[in-house]
Design an enzyme around this catalytic site. Structure first.
Site, PDB file in Angstrom:
ATOM      1  CE  LYS A  11      -3.879  -2.377   2.243  1.00  9.18           C
ATOM      2  NZ  LYS A  11      -4.890  -2.306   3.333  1.00  9.18           N
ATOM      3  CE1 TYR A  51      -9.569  -2.558   0.335  1.00  4.57           C
ATOM      4  CE2 TYR A  51      -8.721  -0.756  -1.010  1.00  4.57           C
ATOM      5  CZ  TYR A  51      -8.501  -1.843  -0.173  1.00  4.57           C
ATOM      6  OH  TYR A  51      -7.222  -2.209   0.166  1.00  4.57           O
ATOM      7  CG  PHE A  59     -13.122   2.347   7.526  1.00  5.25           C
ATOM      8  CD1 PHE A  59     -12.692   1.738   6.348  1.00  5.25           C
ATOM      9  CD2 PHE A  59     -13.744   1.567   8.487  1.00  5.25           C
ATOM     10  CE1 PHE A  59     -12.887   0.382   6.130  1.00  5.25           C
ATOM     11  CE2 PHE A  59     -13.952   0.206   8.278  1.00  5.25           C
ATOM     12  CZ  PHE A  59     -13.520  -0.385   7.102  1.00  5.25           C
ATOM     13  NE  ARG A  87      -7.334 -12.821   5.620  1.00  8.37           N
ATOM     14  CZ  ARG A  87      -7.747 -11.558   5.458  1.00  8.37           C
ATOM     15  NH1 ARG A  87      -7.449 -10.874   4.370  1.00  8.37           N
ATOM     16  NH2 ARG A  87      -8.444 -10.972   6.402  1.00  8.37           N
ATOM     17  CB  THR A  93      -7.023  -5.705   9.987  1.00  5.55           C
ATOM     18  OG1 THR A  93      -7.570  -6.865   9.367  1.00  5.55           O
ATOM     19  CG2 THR A  93      -7.358  -4.483   9.148  1.00  5.55           C
ATOM     20  NE  ARG A 104      -2.262  -5.774   7.047  1.00  4.62           N
ATOM     21  CZ  ARG A 104      -3.412  -6.336   6.696  1.00  4.62           C
ATOM     22  NH1 ARG A 104      -3.931  -7.296   7.446  1.00  4.62           N
ATOM     23  NH2 ARG A 104      -4.038  -5.943   5.609  1.00  4.62           N
ATOM     24  CG  ASN A 114      -3.644  -2.413   6.818  1.00  5.30           C
ATOM     25  OD1 ASN A 114      -3.459  -2.120   5.640  1.00  5.30           O
ATOM     26  ND2 ASN A 114      -4.683  -3.090   7.236  1.00  5.30           N
ATOM     27  CG  HIS A 117      -5.340  -6.337  -0.242  1.00  4.65           C
ATOM     28  ND1 HIS A 117      -6.527  -6.293   0.425  1.00  4.65           N
ATOM     29  CD2 HIS A 117      -5.499  -7.216  -1.273  1.00  4.65           C
ATOM     30  CE1 HIS A 117      -7.391  -7.107  -0.181  1.00  4.65           C
ATOM     31  NE2 HIS A 117      -6.794  -7.681  -1.216  1.00  4.65           N
ATOM     32  CD  GLU A 128      -9.143  -8.835  -3.526  1.00  2.00           C
ATOM     33  OE1 GLU A 128     -10.028  -8.581  -2.695  1.00  2.00           O
ATOM     34  OE2 GLU A 128      -8.024  -9.290  -3.209  1.00  2.00           O
TER      35      GLU A 128
HETATM   36  P1  DGT Z   1      -7.138  -5.876   3.448  1.00  2.00           P
HETATM   37  O1  DGT Z   1      -6.175  -7.001   3.327  1.00  2.00           O
HETATM   38  O2  DGT Z   1      -6.538  -4.543   3.151  1.00  2.00           O
HETATM   39  O3  DGT Z   1      -8.471  -6.098   2.751  1.00  2.00           O
HETATM   40  O4  DGT Z   1      -7.475  -5.800   4.995  1.00  2.00           O
HETATM   41  P2  DGT Z   1      -8.166  -6.872   5.930  1.00  2.00           P
HETATM   42  O5  DGT Z   1      -8.873  -7.925   5.156  1.00  2.00           O
HETATM   43  O6  DGT Z   1      -7.151  -7.291   6.920  1.00  2.00           O
HETATM   44  O7  DGT Z   1      -9.211  -5.936   6.653  1.00  2.00           O
HETATM   45  P3  DGT Z   1     -10.717  -5.538   6.306  1.00  2.00           P
HETATM   46  O8  DGT Z   1     -11.213  -6.265   5.105  1.00  2.00           O
HETATM   47  O9  DGT Z   1     -11.487  -5.602   7.574  1.00  2.00           O
HETATM   48  O10 DGT Z   1     -10.551  -3.998   5.947  1.00  2.00           O
HETATM   49  C1  DGT Z   1     -10.071  -3.615   4.683  1.00  2.00           C
HETATM   50  C2  DGT Z   1      -9.226  -2.395   4.811  1.00  2.00           C
HETATM   51  O11 DGT Z   1     -10.040  -1.314   5.293  1.00  2.00           O
HETATM   52  C3  DGT Z   1      -8.088  -2.502   5.828  1.00  2.00           C
HETATM   53  O12 DGT Z   1      -6.920  -3.061   5.318  1.00  2.00           O
HETATM   54  C4  DGT Z   1      -7.881  -1.070   6.200  1.00  2.00           C
HETATM   55  C5  DGT Z   1      -9.250  -0.470   6.117  1.00  2.00           C
HETATM   56  N1  DGT Z   1      -9.850  -0.375   7.446  1.00  2.00           N
HETATM   57  C6  DGT Z   1     -10.408  -1.355   8.205  1.00  2.00           C
HETATM   58  N2  DGT Z   1     -10.838  -0.871   9.362  1.00  2.00           N
HETATM   59  C7  DGT Z   1     -10.537   0.454   9.339  1.00  2.00           C
HETATM   60  C8  DGT Z   1     -10.707   1.521  10.256  1.00  2.00           C
HETATM   61  O13 DGT Z   1     -11.267   1.359  11.354  1.00  2.00           O
HETATM   62  N3  DGT Z   1     -10.239   2.755   9.861  1.00  2.00           N
HETATM   63  C9  DGT Z   1      -9.649   2.971   8.643  1.00  2.00           C
HETATM   64  N4  DGT Z   1      -9.210   4.192   8.312  1.00  2.00           N
HETATM   65  N5  DGT Z   1      -9.464   1.991   7.769  1.00  2.00           N
HETATM   66  C10 DGT Z   1      -9.898   0.760   8.115  1.00  2.00           C
END
Ligand code: DGT
Length: 139
Positions: A11, A51, A59, A87, A93, A104, A114, A117, A128
């Site tokens: 990212k 997304y 967010f 993962r 996350t 991470r 973070n 992805h 994707e």
């Molecule tokens: P990824 O691999 O980027 O899809 O992330 P995951 O699958 O670990 O997490 P997911 O699907 O719950 O959320 C997707 C992305 O959305 C995450 O990498 C960063 C963002 N995100 C999630 N929760 C928050 C939050 O509370 N605040 C902000 N700013 N971004 C968030």
């Protein structure tokens, strides 16, 4: 038999901080083969589509803003059990919850920024990967 595939993006935060090399090194040292890879920058439309599943989340605007602010490195990776093993390699996350030694834990700043992805299913990995790469760009 060839392994199965996952999709990743390094990212904008990690690219800005110069972590492309460190992250790719950890990915390949962990047994993933690079099937496709490129540096690119997502447009707002790209990020909103990529997304779309998160579009009702509070967010969402922040996420689109972040993912479009600079270049990313997109890649398709191959390994047995690719989605789950990747993962595990990237960690939770939120980097505060990520296990020691995960990508991470080492490179992410916050739940929003973070570093990487990783697809969450074989089906999403295929969707994707196809979003970013044509068949001619996969090796
Ligand atoms: P990824 O691999 O980027 O899809 O992330 P995951 O699958 O670990 O997490 P997911 O699907 O719950 O959320 C997707 C992305 O959305 C995450 O990498 C960063 C963002 N995100 C999630 N929760 C928050 C939050 O509370 N605040 C902000 N700013 N971004 C968030």
């Amino acid at each position: 038999m060839a392994g199965n595939r996952t999709f990743t993006m390094i990212k904008p935060d990690a690219v800005e901080k110069g972590h492309i090399g460190g992250i790719i090194e950890q990915i390949t040292a962990s047994g993933f083969r690079i099937v496709a890879m490129k540096m690119t920058q997502m447009t707002k439309t790209d990020a909103e589509e990529f997304y779309a599943i998160h579009k009702e989340r509070p967010f969402f605007g922040e996420l689109v803003e972040f993912m479009t602010r600079g270049p990313i490195v997109a890649a398709i990776l191959e390994k047995d059990n690719a989605v789950d093993d990747f993962r595990t390699l990237i960690g939770a996350t939120n980097p505060e919850d990520a296990a020691e030694g995960t990508i991470r834990k080492k490179y992410a700043t916050s739940v929003g920024e973070n570093a990487v992805h990783g697809s969450d299913s074989d089906e999403n990995a295929a969707i994707e990967g196809a979003f970013h790469f044509s068949g001619r760009e996969m090796f």
